[in-house]
Write a protein that holds these residues in place. Structure first.
Motif, short mmCIF file in Angstrom:
data_model
loop_
_atom_site.label_atom_id
_atom_site.label_comp_id
_atom_site.label_asym_id
_atom_site.label_seq_id
_atom_site.Cartn_x
_atom_site.Cartn_y
_atom_site.Cartn_z
N ILE A 1 0.86 -1.18 0.00
CA ILE A 1 0.00 0.00 0.00
C ILE A 1 0.90 1.23 0.00
O ILE A 1 1.79 1.34 0.84
N THR A 2 0.64 2.11 -0.90
CA THR A 2 1.40 3.35 -0.97
C THR A 2 0.50 4.52 -0.57
O THR A 2 -0.71 4.37 -0.44
N GLU B 1 -8.90 10.16 8.95
CA GLU B 1 -8.60 10.27 10.37
C GLU B 1 -7.37 9.46 10.72
O GLU B 1 -6.51 9.89 11.47
N GLY B 2 -7.27 8.25 10.16
CA GLY B 2 -6.11 7.41 10.41
C GLY B 2 -4.82 8.08 9.96
O GLY B 2 -3.82 8.07 10.67
N LEU B 3 -4.84 8.70 8.80
CA LEU B 3 -3.66 9.40 8.31
C LEU B 3 -3.35 10.60 9.20
O LEU B 3 -2.19 10.87 9.49
N ALA B 4 -4.39 11.29 9.64
CA ALA B 4 -4.18 12.46 10.50
C ALA B 4 -3.57 12.06 11.84
O ALA B 4 -2.81 12.80 12.43
N PRO C 1 1.57 4.11 7.19
CA PRO C 1 2.52 3.06 7.51
C PRO C 1 3.93 3.32 7.00
O PRO C 1 4.88 2.69 7.46
N PHE C 2 4.09 4.24 6.07
CA PHE C 2 5.42 4.52 5.54
C PHE C 2 6.11 5.68 6.24
O PHE C 2 7.24 6.02 5.91
N ALA C 3 5.47 6.26 7.23
CA ALA C 3 6.04 7.40 7.93
C ALA C 3 6.63 6.99 9.28
O ALA C 3 6.75 7.80 10.17
N VAL C 4 7.00 5.73 9.40
CA VAL C 4 7.54 5.22 10.66
C VAL C 4 8.98 4.76 10.46
O VAL C 4 9.45 4.64 9.33
N GLU C 5 9.64 4.47 11.56
CA GLU C 5 11.07 4.14 11.49
C GLU C 5 11.36 2.65 11.53
O GLU C 5 12.31 2.20 10.93
N THR C 6 10.56 1.88 12.25
CA THR C 6 10.89 0.46 12.42
C THR C 6 9.84 -0.43 11.76
O THR C 6 8.72 0.00 11.49
#
Length: 87
Positions: free
Chosen positions: A1-2, A22-25, A30-35
């Motif tokens: 998912i992009t 709301e989830g994005l807010a 899922p791509f904005a995390v580090e681990t």
């Protein structure tokens, strides 16, 4: 998912857009995390939100369509703090 996939979902209709937006807010991209663990949690939360929205918040129907026990879905809803959104 992009991110583009998520944007398409947001544009696809009113039933899914508010939950996904709301989830994005809330930082569920899922791509904005580090681990990898954070990615799994964020993508699972967003997936559950979208599936619940597609089933009008009906947990029993959502669990059936996902092929999981309702009690398992309830635990995931609780873990991700989604219970407030379903009440």
């Amino acid at each position: 998912i992009t991110r583009a996939d998520l944007e398409q979902i947001l544009a696809s209709g009113p039933a899914l857009a508010p939950i996904a937006r709301e989830g994005l807010a809330r930082g569920a991209d899922p791509f904005a995390v580090e681990t990898f663990e954070e990615f799994k949690n964020a993508s699972e939360m967003l997936f559950i939100q979208l599936k619940l929205a597609a089933n009008d918040g009906n947990i029993k129907r959502t669990a059936e369509k996902l092929g999981m026990q309702r009690s398992h879905l309830y635990k995931k809803i609780e873990r991700h703090g989604l219970a407030r959104e379903q009440g």
